[in-house]
Scaffold this active site. Sequence first.
Site, PDB file in Angstrom:
ATOM      1  N   HIS A 130     -79.424 -24.593   6.827  1.00  0.00           N
ATOM      2  CA  HIS A 130     -79.776 -24.931   5.449  1.00  0.00           C
ATOM      3  C   HIS A 130     -81.012 -25.839   5.329  1.00  0.00           C
ATOM      4  CE1 HIS A 130     -75.777 -23.417   4.269  1.00  0.00           C
ATOM      5  NE2 HIS A 130     -75.245 -24.209   5.160  1.00  0.00           N
TER       6      HIS A 130
HETATM    7  O1  RIB Z   1     -74.289 -26.973   1.627  1.00  0.00           O
HETATM    8  C1  RIB Z   1     -75.137 -27.281   2.707  1.00  0.00           C
HETATM    9  C2  RIB Z   1     -75.659 -28.670   2.576  1.00  0.00           C
HETATM   10  O2  RIB Z   1     -74.578 -29.593   2.587  1.00  0.00           O
HETATM   11  C3  RIB Z   1     -76.563 -29.082   3.758  1.00  0.00           C
HETATM   12  O3  RIB Z   1     -77.512 -30.016   3.317  1.00  0.00           O
HETATM   13  C4  RIB Z   1     -75.597 -29.733   4.691  1.00  0.00           C
HETATM   14  O4  RIB Z   1     -76.234 -30.696   5.541  1.00  0.00           O
HETATM   15  C5  RIB Z   1     -74.685 -30.437   3.729  1.00  0.00           C
HETATM   16  O5  RIB Z   1     -75.321 -31.661   3.351  1.00  0.00           O
END
Ligand code: RIB
Length: 313
Positions: free
Chosen positions: A243
Amino acid sequence: MPPRKIIIDTDPGQDDAVAILLALASPEEIDVLGITCVAGNVPLPLTTRNARIVCELAGRSEMAIYAGCDRPLGRDLVTAEHVHGKTGLDGPSLPEPTMPMADGHAVDYIIDQLRTHDEGTITLCPLGPLTNIATALQKAPEIASRIAEIVLMGGGYFEGGNITPTAEFNIYVDPQAADIVFKSGVPIVVMPLDVTHKALVTKPRNDAFRALGTPQGIAVAQMTDFFERFDKEKYGSEGAPLHDPCVTAYLIRPDLFKGRHINVEIETTSELTMGMTVADWWRVTDRAPNATFMNDIDADGFFTLLTERLARL
Ligand code: RIB
Ligand code: CA
């Protein structure tokens, strides 16, 4: 073109760690002024620990790292140890940090940097819940016009949610903060699940990290080995979505991403859909566009960039 000045606001988190490493490995494009930590994946004492571990792994023990908000604006903290492990950085066994935290609160640091640097020269890169950013905007509303851009990981539309059926974790943890940010008028680029779920760490991609043979490459391979188990089981995907590095990769190669400038609003009242990013992708309302919402990525180009840059550390 001079490098873009950024502040990374983060809740490390293995994917945050990779995003930070990518930024620190790219000085031609990115000048990391400082890192501000927020409670999210794990409580604040661990996110500040983990941010220091990552900076020391990158050989950047001089980095200014600030502790920020330890809970959301108006809700109890929800964490994600089930994904990231008890420490939030499970996977590699890295030494406890020795570098100090910077003095002062993250929110005051963000405000101060925006007041002292020329208007429109600092990009904020939130990788976790938006509590610090919203608090800074509430404490010093005049900074909104001084922020060049906010490039954040959060939300989802076609992909739905990952912590509830409709909400992505970062937005869900602090929906009130997200609402403040999305209504701030600051130019926003969003990396939602719609794009991050196309950035999957398949085995060949993870093997390429490990094949670097460096402490950083091996640690990243071990981090993604750990946190992918949850997503692979849940989605049956070939690997874990990476992500947060979509945010720092965008600063280096925006051409890797595709999206639309649309209206995005945040659900802050219904518990059923709390934290949902209501993205008007089909422009069926007359609500004014306020965010560039990404939904496609050149995944091979992304992983090639990431692997090449990690090799520099
Ligand atoms: O949903 C994914 C996000 O939530 C990413 O930033 C992960 O690190 C968590 O913070
Ligand atoms: Ca994160």
